[in-house]
Design an enzyme around this catalytic site. Structure first.
Site, PDB file in Angstrom:
ATOM      1  N   ASP A  52       0.840  -1.199   0.000  1.00 56.03           N
ATOM      2  CA  ASP A  52       0.000   0.000   0.000  1.00 56.03           C
ATOM      3  C   ASP A  52       0.877   1.252   0.000  1.00 56.03           C
ATOM      4  O   ASP A  52       1.473   1.599   1.006  1.00 56.03           O
ATOM      5  CB  ASP A  52      -0.894   0.000   1.248  1.00 56.03           C
ATOM      6  N   TYR A  57       3.361   9.789  -0.699  1.00 52.37           N
ATOM      7  CA  TYR A  57       4.449   9.208   0.104  1.00 52.37           C
ATOM      8  C   TYR A  57       5.806   9.404  -0.597  1.00 52.37           C
ATOM      9  O   TYR A  57       6.859   9.235   0.008  1.00 52.37           O
ATOM     10  CB  TYR A  57       4.226   7.712   0.371  1.00 52.37           C
ATOM     11  N   LYS A  82      -2.530   5.768  -4.418  1.00 48.29           N
ATOM     12  CA  LYS A  82      -3.625   6.706  -4.113  1.00 48.29           C
ATOM     13  C   LYS A  82      -3.456   8.021  -4.865  1.00 48.29           C
ATOM     14  O   LYS A  82      -2.336   8.492  -5.065  1.00 48.29           O
ATOM     15  CB  LYS A  82      -3.668   6.983  -2.600  1.00 48.29           C
ATOM     16  N   HIS A 115      -7.439   9.622  -2.068  1.00 52.49           N
ATOM     17  CA  HIS A 115      -6.766   9.698  -0.762  1.00 52.49           C
ATOM     18  C   HIS A 115      -7.583  10.455   0.294  1.00 52.49           C
ATOM     19  O   HIS A 115      -7.622  10.068   1.455  1.00 52.49           O
ATOM     20  CB  HIS A 115      -5.390  10.346  -0.935  1.00 52.49           C
TER      21      HIS A 115
HETATM   22  P1  NDP Z   1       1.079   1.247  11.836  1.00 53.11           P
HETATM   23  O1  NDP Z   1      -0.122   1.434  12.678  1.00 53.11           O
HETATM   24  O2  NDP Z   1       1.254   0.024  11.044  1.00 53.11           O
HETATM   25  O3  NDP Z   1       2.361   1.468  12.756  1.00 53.11           O
HETATM   26  C1  NDP Z   1       3.655   1.665  12.241  1.00 53.11           C
HETATM   27  C2  NDP Z   1       4.566   2.071  13.390  1.00 53.11           C
HETATM   28  O4  NDP Z   1       4.564   1.050  14.379  1.00 53.11           O
HETATM   29  C3  NDP Z   1       5.985   2.288  12.979  1.00 53.11           C
HETATM   30  O5  NDP Z   1       6.515   3.290  13.826  1.00 53.11           O
HETATM   31  C4  NDP Z   1       6.636   0.947  13.270  1.00 53.11           C
HETATM   32  O6  NDP Z   1       8.005   1.114  13.592  1.00 53.11           O
HETATM   33  C5  NDP Z   1       5.852   0.474  14.485  1.00 53.11           C
HETATM   34  N1  NDP Z   1       5.670  -0.990  14.485  1.00 53.11           N
HETATM   35  C6  NDP Z   1       5.302  -1.770  13.437  1.00 53.11           C
HETATM   36  N2  NDP Z   1       5.211  -3.054  13.813  1.00 53.11           N
HETATM   37  C7  NDP Z   1       5.509  -3.091  15.133  1.00 53.11           C
HETATM   38  C8  NDP Z   1       5.590  -4.139  16.063  1.00 53.11           C
HETATM   39  N3  NDP Z   1       5.364  -5.394  15.724  1.00 53.11           N
HETATM   40  N4  NDP Z   1       5.930  -3.821  17.345  1.00 53.11           N
HETATM   41  C9  NDP Z   1       6.188  -2.540  17.703  1.00 53.11           C
HETATM   42  N5  NDP Z   1       6.121  -1.510  16.845  1.00 53.11           N
HETATM   43  C10 NDP Z   1       5.785  -1.784  15.572  1.00 53.11           C
HETATM   44  O7  NDP Z   1       1.248   2.506  10.941  1.00 53.11           O
HETATM   45  P2  NDP Z   1       0.955   3.450   9.793  1.00 53.11           P
HETATM   46  O8  NDP Z   1       0.511   4.674  10.438  1.00 53.11           O
HETATM   47  O9  NDP Z   1       2.128   3.474   8.895  1.00 53.11           O
HETATM   48  O10 NDP Z   1      -0.302   2.817   8.977  1.00 53.11           O
HETATM   49  C11 NDP Z   1      -0.166   1.704   8.137  1.00 53.11           C
HETATM   50  C12 NDP Z   1      -0.327   2.084   6.679  1.00 53.11           C
HETATM   51  O11 NDP Z   1      -1.606   2.653   6.442  1.00 53.11           O
HETATM   52  C13 NDP Z   1       0.611   3.188   6.187  1.00 53.11           C
HETATM   53  O12 NDP Z   1       1.949   2.776   6.079  1.00 53.11           O
HETATM   54  C14 NDP Z   1      -0.057   3.576   4.910  1.00 53.11           C
HETATM   55  O13 NDP Z   1       0.226   2.629   3.896  1.00 53.11           O
HETATM   56  C15 NDP Z   1      -1.524   3.535   5.324  1.00 53.11           C
HETATM   57  N6  NDP Z   1      -2.027   4.874   5.730  1.00 53.11           N
HETATM   58  C16 NDP Z   1      -3.006   5.458   4.972  1.00 53.11           C
HETATM   59  C17 NDP Z   1      -3.528   6.684   5.286  1.00 53.11           C
HETATM   60  C18 NDP Z   1      -4.599   7.271   4.450  1.00 53.11           C
HETATM   61  O14 NDP Z   1      -4.951   8.454   4.637  1.00 53.11           O
HETATM   62  N7  NDP Z   1      -5.154   6.546   3.516  1.00 53.11           N
HETATM   63  C19 NDP Z   1      -3.044   7.455   6.451  1.00 53.11           C
HETATM   64  C20 NDP Z   1      -2.039   6.753   7.214  1.00 53.11           C
HETATM   65  C21 NDP Z   1      -1.566   5.510   6.857  1.00 53.11           C
HETATM   66  P3  NDP Z   1       9.223   0.765  12.596  1.00 53.11           P
HETATM   67  O15 NDP Z   1       8.802   1.089  11.191  1.00 53.11           O
HETATM   68  O16 NDP Z   1      10.319   1.671  13.101  1.00 53.11           O
HETATM   69  O17 NDP Z   1       9.553  -0.688  12.790  1.00 53.11           O
END
Ligand code: NDP
Length: 291
Positions: A52, A57, A82, A115
């Site tokens: 995704d 991005y 998006k 988006h």
């Molecule tokens: P998540 O809720 O998936 O969380 C990601 C964060 O959590 C990062 O800081 C990561 O750290 C940490 N993390 C991931 N796995 C673990 C774990 N197992 N244990 C502890 N910490 C963990 O985040 P997002 O906010 O990125 O949302 C997911 C996706 O949704 C986005 O990447 C994007 O593709 C989409 N999105 C879409 C939006 C929209 O408007 N349509 C808006 C926001 C997001 P690290 O990377 O340092 O390991």
């Protein structure tokens, strides 16, 4: 094209008959393109088949490179991108879509999403419907649509949206919108499914108790909860051990009691942007994004 099956992992069938892996990989906030490419490559090697991304991005080129270097057949992957706010008009959508395809170096997208529900989203949807009819996109959907905006889109659409991607995690569950999506045959796709790594969520004592009973981590319990709710979930991580951890959620099942415990954690408070906040809308409409 034949229906993709993503052998060995759960899929969700969208309202147009297209299958999407139930668990995918998000790449928001991967601004470092090398880091993004490595993370996507690690994810594909781990078994993820759905990625995704979004034009805003600014990492579609890195995602495309990882896809090419993965050695996995393009047709065995599900790629989403998006349409950004400034391009959300009938006139601009097709050119924006083509730029996305060029950056990814792909000749079709599995899914393309609006988006934010701003600007001329009905016009943009019409252009997306045309791209869908031409076979350049296999499924079309939206993000951040409230019930009101969704009703407006549906009233003007000839192809219904397959997915609504919205902020959703145990602390903010949007139950009314979930129910609306279910009733309208639209799959809910939670963004920030782990609350963007929010400490209050990942350190939650009740979740820790559940996690230890299953010998799993809190993140795995949360992802399992999403899957059992029927959501299509897209956790993000750049950390190889977490990329693996987040995919290792298909060998246990939460009881209904544990599902209810997670459901009870809803605070009704967003961690992020409110689509109905006029200040946020104004900011997005005026954001300069050369994409
Ligand atoms: P998540 O809720 O998936 O969380 C990601 C964060 O959590 C990062 O800081 C990561 O750290 C940490 N993390 C991931 N796995 C673990 C774990 N197992 N244990 C502890 N910490 C963990 O985040 P997002 O906010 O990125 O949302 C997911 C996706 O949704 C986005 O990447 C994007 O593709 C989409 N999105 C879409 C939006 C929209 O408007 N349509 C808006 C926001 C997001 P690290 O990377 O340092 O390991």
């Amino acid at each position: 094209m034949e229906q993709k099956t993503y052998t060995g992992q759960p899929v969700i069938t969208l309202n147009n008959g297209v299958n999407i892996p139930a668990l995918g990989f998000g790449v928001w906030q991967m601004e470092d393109l090398n880091e993004c490419e490595n993370a996507v490559l690690t994810a594909i090697e781990t078994g993820y088949r759905m990625i995704d991304t979004a034009s805003i991005y600014q990492n579609e080129t890195a995602v495309g490179k990882a896809i090419r270097n993965s050695g996995i057949d393009r047709d065995d992957l599900f790629v989403t991108s998006k349409l950004w706010v400034q391009d959300t008009t009938y006139e601009k959508t097709k050119a924006a879509f083509q730029r996305t395809l060029d950056r990814l170096a792909l000749d079709y997208l599995d899914m393309y999403l609006i988006h934010w529900p701003y600007s001329d989203f009905n016009g943009a949807w019409k252009a997306m419907e045309e791209l869908y009819q031409e076979g350049k996109i296999k499924a079309i959907g939206v993000c951040n649509f409230t019930i009101k905006k969704m009703d407006e889109l549906k009233a003007n659409a000839s192809v219904p949206p397959v997915i609504n991607q919205i902020e959703l995690h145990p602390l903010f569950q949007q139950k009314e919108l979930q129910e609306y999506n279910r009733e309208n045959n639209i799959i809910t796709q939670p963004w920030s499914p782990l609350g963007n790594g929010n400490a209050g969520l990942l350190d939650n004592e009740e979740l820790k108790k559940i996690a230890s009973a299953y010998h799993k981590t809190v993140a795995q319990v949360i992802l399992r909860w999403h899957l059992q709710e029927g959501f299509c979930v897209i956790p993000k991580s750049v950390t190889p051990s977490r990329i693996a951890e987040n995919f290792n959620v298909f060998d246990f099942e939460l009881t209904e009691a544990d599902m209810n415990t997670v459901r009870s954690l809803d605070t009704g408070k967003r961690l992020f942007f409110d689509p109905e906040d006029p200040a946020w809308e104004e900011k997005m409409l005026n954001a300069v994004a050369d994409i």
